[in-house]
Design an enzyme around this catalytic site. Structure first.
Site, short mmCIF file in Angstrom:
data_model
loop_
_atom_site.label_atom_id
_atom_site.label_comp_id
_atom_site.label_asym_id
_atom_site.label_seq_id
_atom_site.Cartn_x
_atom_site.Cartn_y
_atom_site.Cartn_z
CB SER A 217 -32.05 -16.66 51.82
OG SER A 217 -31.60 -18.10 51.46
CE LYS A 221 -26.07 -17.35 48.76
NZ LYS A 221 -26.21 -18.73 49.58
CD GLU A 271 -28.30 -21.64 43.26
OE1 GLU A 271 -27.76 -22.52 44.15
OE2 GLU A 271 -29.72 -21.02 44.03
CD1 TRP A 315 -28.45 -24.42 49.48
CD2 TRP A 315 -27.46 -26.39 49.10
NE1 TRP A 315 -28.28 -24.35 48.23
CE2 TRP A 315 -27.79 -25.00 47.68
CE3 TRP A 315 -26.58 -27.84 48.27
CZ2 TRP A 315 -26.91 -25.74 46.23
CZ3 TRP A 315 -26.61 -28.16 47.10
CH2 TRP A 315 -26.35 -27.41 46.53
CG HIS A 351 -33.58 -20.60 54.50
ND1 HIS A 351 -32.54 -20.91 55.12
CD2 HIS A 351 -34.02 -19.81 53.04
CE1 HIS A 351 -32.34 -19.48 54.06
NE2 HIS A 351 -32.54 -19.49 53.14
#
Ligand SMILES: *[C@@H]1O[C@H](CO)[C@@H](O)[C@H](O)[C@H]1NC(C)=O
Ligand SMILES: *[C@@H]1O[C@H](CO)[C@@H](O)[C@H](O)[C@H]1NC(C)=O
Ligand SMILES: *[C@@H]1O[C@H](CO)[C@@H](O)[C@H](O)[C@H]1NC(C)=O
Ligand SMILES: *[C@@H]1O[C@H](CO)[C@@H](O)[C@H](O)[C@H]1NC(C)=O
Ligand SMILES: *[C@@H]1O[C@H](CO)[C@@H](O)[C@H](O)[C@H]1NC(C)=O
Ligand SMILES: *[C@@H]1O[C@H](CO)[C@@H](O)[C@H](O)[C@H]1NC(C)=O
Ligand SMILES: *[C@@H]1O[C@H](CO)[C@@H](O)[C@H](O)[C@H]1NC(C)=O
Length: 406
Positions: A217, A221, A271, A315, A351
């Site tokens: 997640s 990245k 965010e 998403w 996830h």
């Protein structure tokens, strides 16, 4: 076709890794390759930019050019999206206690920080062991004959929200106004872990030719950024990194404009602090960026990259990730090493909950690149197509040819 690929790859091979399958190395890039003009000539490009054309319009024709282009792209990412990655600091020392606790002290220009991490060794075998660095831990199964370093990235650069910017040990060292985003700070720290392993006699019984990085997640990245920035990392495995990682900004924007609730550049800078303050000016006009994330993945080449993603989460941008990473794969095709990069995108799991369906593919990457099983099948380029992943139409996004680089 397959024969042609492997024959061509043989011509490129240089002796590289004692235990893993051989992968080609690139010649070093000239220092001038990373020098950018002060005012970047930004063009409006709504397709995915050409990884094989320099900013000045010249074409990449061979491996020397490609290495130079990578240096240019790296500089562009730092300037426009990720902030400046500081070089090796003045002083680095370490202590290793209880056979598992690695503490690293770093000093630069009169300031110093100290951070520590657990090193988990395999319980069998003699080493030197390959090692995975887990950004915020690892959510993939780590083979029992591979060591694991759990890197506490939040301690280095906090990532609670946009107001986390400038908080963490990296910023204690380089100042709260350093342009580095949290992800750049993590990548910097991972490079310091590798420095320490290099500087330590015996390297803590770890094999520095077989270092990998992973994370899931937001930390996925980060794993991709770390793999892109440090060529000493052999194997990069970002998991479910989605938009801002394995997704491309432009494709995510088109999804959003079609009414799909997916993460975009515009949303992401509000965010959290994963990207630089300087990136904010581009988030509503991503078509002006002279790169997209297929080129971030392209910075990992020719080193192994296995992108794991999950189509269950709109998403994350299933179409964006598939389109972006299947386009990144063309960089490996240009280098005639298509099997050195894999993409596997499937759903039906929570996830960051690694599904057994991907186990054989993941094992193949470890087997080939950490353990030299040249027959392991790393030819993986697949999506289950769920949630619109297979709506990506390559001809609408890719208007450049793949050169044959040697
Ligand atoms: C590891 O060592 C550092 C000092 O070098 C210490 O501050 C830290 O608490 C230790 N961590 C563990 C888990 O023992
Ligand atoms: C590391 O830094 C800590 C705290 O700043 C200090 O107590 C320790 O002596 C340093 N260790 C080394 C090996 O420099
Ligand atoms: C950081 O930048 C802000 C805004 O420009 C400024 O007020 C502050 O003094 C700077 N802090 C440091 C430590 O340079
Ligand atoms: C981008 O769009 C958002 C939402 O409309 C807005 O809040 C933000 O200020 C815009 N950013 C720039 C740099 O125009
Ligand atoms: C780029 O070009 C497209 C298509 O012509 C246009 O819709 C868009 O507004 C342009 N973007 C910028 C930032 O100029
Ligand atoms: C995954 O889930 C979808 C929708 O719930 C279902 O149609 C599909 O058969 C599932 N696939 C697998 C491999 O379980
Ligand atoms: C390698 O694995 C992929 C899927 O993971 C499969 O599509 C392909 O057929 C396999 N290749 C060989 C030679 O077994």
């Amino acid at each position: 076709m397959a024969f042609k690929h492997s024959f061509a790859a043989l011509l490129l091979l240089l002796p590289a890794f004692s235990h893993g399958a051989k992968v080609p190395s690139l010649p070093p890039a000239r220092a001038s390759c990373s020098v950018l003009p002060e005012h970047l000539p930004l063009k409006n490009v709504s397709t995915l930019p050409d990884p094989f054309t320099f900013l000045n319009g010249e074409k990449v024709r061979n491996l020397d050019d490609f290495a130079c282009r990578q240096a240019e792209v790296n500089a562009l990412f730092q300037r426009m999206e990720l902030g400046t990655l500081p070089p090796r600091p003045e002083k680095i020392t370490s202590t290793f206690t209880n056979n598992n606790n690695l503490t690293i002290n770093v000093s630069n220009e009169g300031k110093s920080i100290s951070f520590n991490m657990p090193v988990q060794f395999p319980t069998t075998g003699d080493g030197p062991f390959p090692v995975m660095i887990g950004v915020g831990g690892a959510s993939i199964p780590i083979p029992s004959n591979v060591a694991l370093i759990n890197f506490n990235n939040d301690d280095m650069a906090q990532q609670n929200s946009e107001s986390s910017r400038g908080i963490g040990k990296f910023f204690d060292l380089y100042g709260v106004n350093a342009t580095a985003s949290s992800m750049t700070a993590w990548a910097w720290a991972i490079s310091r872990i590798i420095d320490v392993l290099e500087d330590t006699p015996g390297h803590l019984n770890l094999d520095l030719d077989r270092i990998g990085v992973t994370g899931c997640s937001r930390d996925g990245k980060g794993a991709l950024v770390a793999g892109a920035f440090d060529p000493r990392i052999l194997l990069t495995i970002p998991q479910e990194s989605g938009s801002g990682g394995a997704g491309c900004w432009r494709i995510s924007d088109v999804m959003w404009n079609e009414g799909i609730d997916t993460q975009t550049a515009m949303e992401i800078v509000q965010e959290n602090d994963w990207f630089s303050v300087g990136f904010e000016q581009y988030v509503n006009t991503t078509s002006l960026l002279p790169f997209d994330h297929h080129m971030l993945a392209g910075l990992v080449a020719p080193r192994p990259l296995f992108v794991i993603d999950n189509t269950d989460y709109v998403w994350l941008g299933p179409e964006s990730v598939w389109g972006c990473m299947s386009t990144a794969h063309k960089v490996y095709e240009a280098l005639q090493i298509p099997d050195v990069m894999g993409v596997s995108q499937i759903g039906n799991h929570s996830h960051c909950d690694f599904p057994s369906d991907q186990q054989a593919q993941l094992s193949a990457f470890f087997d080939k690149f950490f353990f030299g099983d040249t027959k392991a099948n790393t030819s993986v380029l697949e999506t289950d197509g769920a949630n619109g992943a297979n709506e990506f139409v390559e001809s609408q996004w890719v208007d450049w040819a793949i050169p044959r680089l040697a």
